[in-house]
Every structure is written in structure tokens, then in C-alpha cells.
Design an enzyme around this catalytic site. Structure first.
Site, mmCIF file in Angstrom:
data_model
loop_
_atom_site.group_PDB
_atom_site.id
_atom_site.type_symbol
_atom_site.label_atom_id
_atom_site.label_comp_id
_atom_site.label_asym_id
_atom_site.label_seq_id
_atom_site.Cartn_x
_atom_site.Cartn_y
_atom_site.Cartn_z
ATOM 1 N N GLN A 138 1.131 -8.976 -0.121
ATOM 2 C CA GLN A 138 3.130 -9.172 -1.010
ATOM 3 C C GLN A 138 2.691 -10.217 -1.853
ATOM 4 O OE1 GLN A 138 5.756 -9.324 3.247
ATOM 5 N NE2 GLN A 138 7.317 -10.312 0.915
ATOM 6 N N GLU A 169 2.753 -0.317 -3.919
ATOM 7 C CA GLU A 169 4.515 -1.002 -3.425
ATOM 8 C C GLU A 169 5.037 -1.482 -5.484
ATOM 9 O OE1 GLU A 169 1.461 -0.690 0.183
ATOM 10 O OE2 GLU A 169 1.483 -1.925 -2.025
ATOM 11 N N GLU A 205 -2.275 2.989 -4.848
ATOM 12 C CA GLU A 205 -2.516 1.830 -5.432
ATOM 13 C C GLU A 205 -3.073 1.787 -7.023
ATOM 14 O OE1 GLU A 205 -0.750 -2.086 -4.949
ATOM 15 O OE2 GLU A 205 -1.240 -1.229 -2.730
ATOM 16 N N HIS A 283 13.131 -9.630 7.413
ATOM 17 C CA HIS A 283 11.871 -9.117 6.814
ATOM 18 C C HIS A 283 11.067 -7.696 7.342
ATOM 19 C CE1 HIS A 283 6.916 -10.125 5.782
ATOM 20 N NE2 HIS A 283 7.692 -9.860 6.885
ATOM 21 N N ASN A 307 2.095 -6.423 9.583
ATOM 22 C CA ASN A 307 2.781 -7.640 8.017
ATOM 23 C C ASN A 307 1.732 -7.849 6.569
ATOM 24 O OD1 ASN A 307 4.547 -9.598 7.769
ATOM 25 N ND2 ASN A 307 4.209 -10.883 9.067
#
Length: 340
Positions: A138, A169, A205, A283, A307
Site C-alpha cells: 500500500q 485498489e 489491477e 488497520h 497484510n
């Protein structure tokens, strides 16, 4: 064993003494250079010394924790990573971007219904079954909510079609702001799903790449649509048993945790448990399974969670979080999954 403990305690005392000094340690020069090279760090404008000082203090605290781990005090190890030159407040501002869902959601949302006859399997790992894309990055952008949402969507698309497609995203960052999401300044997992539903799709993506910024207009192109959802479901807040059933029967589930602690930032391996980890989640991540392992000759249950902080964090980008310990870090406080 006693002699080893004595040596470890002596080293711990030396680490504590070093951390009390404000001067940079010349013995760390090579390690500092290697760390900068590994993570592509450059410091213009004469700020390198201050960043080096932050890095050294973080490194000393990590070494102290790992020595305590060797003495049996902790069930997990830490490691200096690409966040090593950040202060705690800088890290929290840059990386933790999951908004706390209001107690009264802005829209009606069905809750996951756990079957009374359901018996959860002993272990689940959707990543091993092909449901999960590689670990993503990210960057310095609080868009974890978007990565969590795409991860859950990717899993459901694979479940339905057998095709694993990496979703965009950036599409969520740019286009879901009218629903209350704030791009790199944070967002709601549920409203990411709501955007996909009301928009009628999300791009992949490959045609809508991630930029780790939120200063452009929405670029969604329906001709490239790679996925959709008709609705989304919430898991009863705080109910780890319901979350276990959802992960076991549905697939990867979007979750959120409290990630502000130093130990979480520099987690390396093992089953994470920190008494300071509260249920005030900030988070977003992706629960892809659960299992049991041995810690100090005792069986310990854990969640297996993906993650979005690169493979340099944790266990190749994954976290093993203590399961069944009173909803540790709030893992079951904000859990959702999409329905295609």
C-alpha cells in the site's frame, strides 16, 4: 540453560545502556548502509542523521524484545523493516487507515448466520488453495481498507470462477469518496464493497494500477470490469466463533485490527500477542485462515492474516495473530465479506 540466560541478560543490559546514549553508534554504520540499500532509502536536505537516530532507537528496542523472546517472555519475534526510520506517530498517520464503523451503520447490512450444527474444521488456509493473490504494497498511503476489500473480492471471484484476478485498489481509492472514504487518509471496508455494488463493478489491477496517492479523479472503465458484488455481509461484532465459521465456510474475510503498537509494526514471526493491543481497530487486513501451533510446549490457536505492507513485513507479508484470546486486537470487531 541457566548459563545461556545469564549471557542473554548481560547482552540485554548492554543494549539498554546503548539505548540511553544519544550519539550514533559507529558500529552500526555498515548495517545502516545495508538497510538503506535494501529498502532504497535516500535522505535529501541533511536529514539522514535524524533518521539514523530514529532507526537506531527502533533497532535497539527490537533487539531488546528479541532477547526477551529468547528468555521465553514473548511468543513472537521482531525485525527492523522498511518502517525503521519512522517515529510511531509518523507510522500511524501514514499506514493505519481503517475507519471505525459506527455502531449504527449508515445502511442495512445482513449478518452472517452461523449454523447451529456447524463444526469448524481444525485448520483452514485459503491461500494454500489458490484463493489469495500475492502480498501487495500500500506504500505510504492509508489505503489498507481498499486492499482488504479487494482481497475478499478476489477470493470470492476465485471461488465462483476458478480465476484469480488481482483487483484495483486505486479504483476504490479514487472512486469511493462519495460514500465517505478518504483515499490515503482512510476508509471503511463496508463502503468499499458498497461502491463496487452500486457502481456495478471494479477494474483489475492491470488496467487501473496502484499509485499510492489519492489526488486524481475516478478512472473506472466498465469495459475492463473484472469483478462485481451484489451485496455484502457483516460478522457479529466481537464474535470470534462467528468469524471462525465465516472464514471456514465463505473464504477470505476482510477484518480490521489495532495496529498502532511498536510490536505490531516490526512483527517478524511467531504468534502475535501483546497485552497492549486493544479492540479499537485502525488497520484493515484479510483473514485467510486459522490453525494451531506449539508455543513453549503448549497448543496455541492463531488467525492467519494477510497484510498489505510488502513481503518484508511479518512472515512473508502475513501475520499469525492469537486466536481465542478475548478477541485479541479486535480482530472480530469489523469483519465483512462480499456476496457475488
Amino acid at each position: 540453560m541457566a548459563m545461556a540466560n545469564v549471557r542473554d541478560l548481560a547482552v540485554l543490559a548492554a543494549v539498554l545502556l546503548a539505548s540511553s546514549s544519544g550519539a550514533l553508534d559507529p558500529l552500526l554504520d555498515e548495517e545502516w548502509r545495508n538497510w538503506k540499500s535494501m529498502h532504497g532509502k535516500q535522505y535529501p536536505g541533511g536529514i539522514e542523521a535524524s533518521r539514523r537516530g530514529i532507526w537506531e532507537k527502533n533497532l535497539q528496542q527490537i533487539e531488546r524484545h528479541n532477547l526477551e523472546h529468547r528468555l521465553g517472555k514473548h511468543s513472537y519475534k521482531l525485525r527492523i523493516n522498511h518502517f525503521g526510520d519512522l517515529l510511531d506517530e509518523e507510522f500511524q498517520r501514514l499506514m493505519n487507515g481503517a475507519f471505525l464503523e459506527p455502531s449504527q451503520p449508515h445502511m442495512e447490512m445482513p449478518l452472517f448466520q452461523q449454523s447451529g450444527a456447524f463444526e469448524a474444521p481444525m485448520a483452514v488456509n485459503w491461500s494454500a488453495k489458490g484463493f489469495v493473490t500475492p502480498v501487495k504494497n500500500q506504500g505510504h498511503c492509508g489505503s489498507c481498507w481498499a486492499f482488504s476489500a479487494t482481497g475478499a473480492l478476489e477470493g470470492q471471484i476465485f471461488k465462483k470462477t476458478g480465476l484469480l484476478v488481482s483487483l484495483s485498489e486505486q479504483n476504490l481509492v479514487d472512486c469511493s469518496k462519495p460514500l465517505g472514504n478518504k483515499g490515503c487518509s482512510g476508509g471503511y471496508i463496508s463502503r468499499a464493497f458498497e461502491y463496487v455494488r452500486t457502481n456495478g463493478g471494479i477494474d483489475p489491477e492491470v488496467t487501473y494500477p496502484y499509485l499510492a496517492r489519492d489526488d486524481q479523479t475516478c478512472q473506472y472503465n466498465p469495459a475492463h470490469k473484472a469483478g462485481n458484488c451484489s451485496s455484502f455481509v457483516g460478522v457479529q461484532r466481537g464474535n470470534e466463533s462467528a468469524l471462525e465459521a465465516a472464514v471456514a465456510t465463505v473464504g477470505p474475510v476482510s477484518v480490521a485490527v489495532y495496529a498502532s503498537l511498536f510490536t505490531f509494526r516490526f512483527y517478524r514471526s511467531g504468534v502475535y500477542y501483546d497485552p497492549g493491543c486493544t479492540g479499537i481497530v485502525n488497520h484493515a487486513m484479510l483473514a485467510v485462515g486459522y490453525n494451531t501451533t506449539q508455543v513453549n510446549q503448549k497448543n496455541v490457536d492463531y488467525w492467519f492474516i494477510k497484510n498489505s505492507w510488502t513481503e518484508n513485513w511479518g512472515e512473508q507479508g502475513y501475520l499469525r495473530l492469537r486466536k481465542g484470546a478475548n478477541n485479541h486486537c479486535g480482530v472480530a470487531n469489523q469483519a465483512f465479506y462480499p456476496v457475488l
